[in-house]
Motif scaffolding. Structure first.
Motif, mmCIF file in Angstrom:
data_model
loop_
_atom_site.group_PDB
_atom_site.id
_atom_site.type_symbol
_atom_site.label_atom_id
_atom_site.label_comp_id
_atom_site.label_asym_id
_atom_site.label_seq_id
_atom_site.Cartn_x
_atom_site.Cartn_y
_atom_site.Cartn_z
ATOM 1 N N VAL A 1 8.418 -11.294 -2.938
ATOM 2 C CA VAL A 1 7.535 -10.965 -4.058
ATOM 3 C C VAL A 1 6.588 -9.835 -3.681
ATOM 4 O O VAL A 1 6.372 -8.890 -4.454
ATOM 5 N N SER A 2 6.018 -9.891 -2.475
ATOM 6 C CA SER A 2 5.104 -8.838 -2.026
ATOM 7 C C SER A 2 5.815 -7.488 -1.934
ATOM 8 O O SER A 2 5.268 -6.454 -2.328
ATOM 9 N N LYS A 3 7.037 -7.519 -1.435
ATOM 10 C CA LYS A 3 7.810 -6.278 -1.336
ATOM 11 C C LYS A 3 8.083 -5.683 -2.711
ATOM 12 O O LYS A 3 7.946 -4.467 -2.916
ATOM 13 N N GLU A 4 8.443 -6.545 -3.684
ATOM 14 C CA GLU A 4 8.736 -6.032 -5.016
ATOM 15 C C GLU A 4 7.472 -5.517 -5.695
ATOM 16 O O GLU A 4 7.508 -4.532 -6.436
ATOM 17 N N ARG A 5 6.347 -6.176 -5.465
ATOM 18 C CA ARG A 5 5.078 -5.688 -6.008
ATOM 19 C C ARG A 5 4.764 -4.305 -5.450
ATOM 20 O O ARG A 5 4.293 -3.415 -6.168
ATOM 21 N N ALA A 6 5.028 -4.110 -4.165
ATOM 22 C CA ALA A 6 4.800 -2.794 -3.560
ATOM 23 C C ALA A 6 5.711 -1.746 -4.185
ATOM 24 O O ALA A 6 5.286 -0.612 -4.454
ATOM 25 N N ASN A 7 6.972 -2.113 -4.418
ATOM 26 C CA ASN A 7 7.902 -1.171 -5.047
ATOM 27 C C ASN A 7 7.443 -0.793 -6.449
ATOM 28 O O ASN A 7 7.506 0.377 -6.845
ATOM 29 N N LEU A 8 6.987 -1.792 -7.219
ATOM 30 C CA LEU A 8 6.530 -1.514 -8.582
ATOM 31 C C LEU A 8 5.261 -0.663 -8.563
ATOM 32 O O LEU A 8 5.098 0.230 -9.398
ATOM 33 N N GLY A 9 4.368 -0.938 -7.629
ATOM 34 C CA GLY A 9 3.158 -0.119 -7.524
ATOM 35 C C GLY A 9 3.485 1.323 -7.172
ATOM 36 O O GLY A 9 2.895 2.258 -7.728
ATOM 37 N N ALA A 10 4.438 1.507 -6.252
ATOM 38 C CA ALA A 10 4.844 2.867 -5.893
ATOM 39 C C ALA A 10 5.480 3.580 -7.078
ATOM 40 O O ALA A 10 5.241 4.771 -7.312
ATOM 41 N N PHE A 11 6.295 2.845 -7.854
ATOM 42 C CA PHE A 11 6.938 3.458 -9.023
ATOM 43 C C PHE A 11 5.896 3.822 -10.075
ATOM 44 O O PHE A 11 5.976 4.888 -10.690
ATOM 45 N N GLN A 12 4.918 2.945 -10.293
ATOM 46 C CA GLN A 12 3.858 3.247 -11.253
ATOM 47 C C GLN A 12 3.083 4.484 -10.817
ATOM 48 O O GLN A 12 2.752 5.356 -11.636
ATOM 49 N N ASN A 13 2.793 4.583 -9.531
ATOM 50 C CA ASN A 13 2.083 5.759 -9.019
ATOM 51 C C ASN A 13 2.913 7.021 -9.220
ATOM 52 O O ASN A 13 2.380 8.087 -9.553
ATOM 53 N N ARG A 14 4.229 6.887 -9.040
ATOM 54 C CA ARG A 14 5.106 8.037 -9.263
ATOM 55 C C ARG A 14 5.063 8.477 -10.716
ATOM 56 O O ARG A 14 5.009 9.681 -11.016
#
Length: 270
Positions: free
Chosen positions: A194-207
């Motif tokens: 879950v933490s890894k996916e949250r990080a991926n979503l945060g990175a995508f949102q920042n992109r």
């Protein structure tokens, strides 16, 4: 009973979490494409993993080697893009030896610090290679590929299809102390996922935010360029107007002076 209900609630949340009629957490959001430019093909994609209770935890995949190989035969194993090959350098007496060799070769190629690790179990006539993860990433069957190359008429080295194994949240129990200890490990794996996916979503949102900022900058620059081409330059036009007014006033003054000189001549003639 509480554990069972929580497992069911995790799956319910994953199933019902939606945005704009798009399910987010039950594994169907695998190819969402967003247009981030003004041309065809200027897109980015987003995929969110399945977070149902039967999909997060200690994921692993395995494949079977069901017969021995002969000299020249080889088996290639690919795990999430990392590929190793094992070539049979002599006649093997059983598939178990081949499974052991493949597992050892794979583990050596991936290294001790790798994301993945390879284990094997063996019997008299078959061997099983199991791929698991060191960083709590679920290893799906689609992440593991095993292919056999046969030389000559040996035709005996066979790799079975890759299947999914491992323990997920929905399979955890606390009926015994040992089961409870195992459940804690599975839950830790799930939390890391879950933490890894949250990080991926945060990175995508920042992109996406950077993409929006870039497009706003492009829009402003395009508007400025259009203004230069189509709109009046007020500073320049104001200068031209002042210049023309001065010239007009100077011309009028000169004409008035010329008329005054003619009147002076007429006065002398009188």
């Amino acid at each position: 009973a509480e554990l069972t209900d929580l497992q069911a609630e995790i799956t319910r949340i994953a199933t019902t979490a939606t945005f704009n009629n798009q399910n987010l957490l039950e594994g169907t959001m695998t190819s969402s494409v967003y247009q981030i430019g003004h041309k065809t093909g200027e897109t980015v994609g987003l995929a969110i993993a399945d977070f149902s209770a039967d999909s997060i935890g200690m994921g692993a995949s395995q494949f079977d080697i069901t017969a021995a190989g002969h000299t020249g035969d080889s088996i290639t194993v690919s795990v999430a893009g990392t590929e190793v090959s094992y070539s049979v350098d002599g006649t093997l007496t059983g598939a178990a030896l081949t499974a052991a060799a493949v597992a050892t070769s794979l583990a050596t190629a991936l290294g001790n610090d790798s994301t993945f690790k390879a284990l094997y179990t063996a019997s008299a006539d078959a061997g099983t290679v199991t791929i698991t993860s060191k960083d709590n990433t679920v290893i799906r069957p689609t992440d593991v590929k095993a292919a056999v190359t046969q030389v000559g008429d040996s035709g005996t080295l066979v790799a079975g299809s890759v299947t999914e194994t491992g323990t997920f949240l929905n399979a955890t129990t606390v009926t015994t102390r040992a089961n409870a200890q195992a459940a804690v490990k599975v839950i830790d794996y799930a939390l890391d996922l879950v933490s890894k996916e949250r990080a991926n979503l945060g990175a995508f949102q920042n992109r996406l935010e950077h993409a929006v900022s870039n497009m706003m900058n492009m829009s402003a620059n395009t508007a400025d360029a259009r203004s230069v081409i189509a709109d009046a330059d007020y500073a320049q036009e104001s200068s031209v107007l002042a210049k023309n007014q001065i010239l007009q006033q100077a011309g009028t003054a000169m004409l008035a002076q010329a008329n005054a000189q003619a009147q002076t001549v007429l006065s002398l003639l009188k």
